[in-house]
Structures are given as C-alpha cells and as structure tokens.
Design a protein around this motif. Structure first.
Motif, short mmCIF file in Angstrom:
data_model
loop_
_atom_site.label_atom_id
_atom_site.label_comp_id
_atom_site.label_asym_id
_atom_site.label_seq_id
_atom_site.Cartn_x
_atom_site.Cartn_y
_atom_site.Cartn_z
N ASP A 24 0.85 -1.19 0.00
CA ASP A 24 0.00 0.00 0.00
C ASP A 24 0.88 1.24 0.00
OD1 ASP A 24 -2.29 -1.49 0.03
OD2 ASP A 24 -2.63 -1.28 2.18
N ARG A 25 0.34 2.30 -0.54
CA ARG A 25 1.10 3.56 -0.63
C ARG A 25 0.37 4.67 0.08
NH1 ARG A 25 2.20 2.91 -6.98
NH2 ARG A 25 3.80 1.31 -6.81
N LEU A 26 1.14 5.55 0.67
CA LEU A 26 0.63 6.73 1.35
C LEU A 26 1.19 7.94 0.63
CD1 LEU A 26 -0.82 7.93 3.89
CD2 LEU A 26 1.43 7.90 4.96
N VAL A 27 0.34 8.86 0.26
CA VAL A 27 0.78 10.09 -0.42
C VAL A 27 0.64 11.25 0.55
CG1 VAL A 27 0.33 11.69 -2.31
CG2 VAL A 27 0.09 9.23 -2.67
N VAL A 28 1.72 11.95 0.79
CA VAL A 28 1.69 13.17 1.58
C VAL A 28 1.96 14.30 0.59
CG1 VAL A 28 2.75 14.47 3.45
CG2 VAL A 28 2.53 11.99 3.62
N PRO A 34 -3.77 17.32 -6.85
CA PRO A 34 -5.19 16.99 -6.97
C PRO A 34 -5.59 15.82 -6.07
CG PRO A 34 -4.01 16.11 -8.84
CD PRO A 34 -3.01 16.92 -8.04
N ALA A 35 -5.43 16.00 -4.77
CA ALA A 35 -5.58 14.91 -3.81
C ALA A 35 -6.99 14.35 -3.75
CB ALA A 35 -5.16 15.40 -2.42
N LEU A 48 -7.88 12.14 3.34
CA LEU A 48 -7.54 12.36 4.75
C LEU A 48 -6.74 13.64 4.84
CD1 LEU A 48 -6.44 8.75 5.64
CD2 LEU A 48 -8.64 9.82 6.09
N ARG A 49 -7.07 14.46 5.80
CA ARG A 49 -6.41 15.76 5.91
C ARG A 49 -5.74 15.92 7.27
NH1 ARG A 49 -8.60 19.78 2.28
NH2 ARG A 49 -7.70 21.26 3.72
#
Length: 60
Positions: A24-28, A34-35, A48-49
């Motif tokens: 799995d990947r997490l993008v910060v 364009p989240a 998620l913010r």
C-alpha cells in the motif's frame, strides 16, 4: 490519549495507517496536488487531511 503518538495524527489518519498492508502507498502532498480526485480512486475512497501543517511536519 494514546501515549507517544503525535496529536496531529487524527483518528481517520490513524485508522488508515493501521489498515495499510504490504504494497500500500501513502501520499503526503501539499494543496497544489489533486488529492481529492486521487483519493476517491483509492481503497479508502476518501481524502484524509492534516490541516495547518506543512508536508514535512506531517511526515515527521
């Protein structure tokens, strides 16, 4: 309160981190990414913010 966990990590973020598995990947990202549209295509299906924090501080 959970001891040793940064209070910036809200319940939604902690849930997503707990649910993640291998691969799995997490993008910060910052506000220019364009989240929302990317998040709708993810396994969780929503954005998620962590507001009022720089990306570097969020990763820390």
């Amino acid at each position: 309160m959970l001891k040793g966990i940064n209070p910036l990590l809200n319940a939604d973020v902690l849930y997503a981190l707990r649910a993640m598995g291998h691969g799995d990947r997490l993008v910060v990202c910052d506000t220019n990414f364009p989240a929302d549209s990317i998040a709708r295509q993810s396994a969780l299906g929503r954005l998620l913010r962590i507001d009022n924090v720089t990306a570097a501080k969020a990763v820390e």
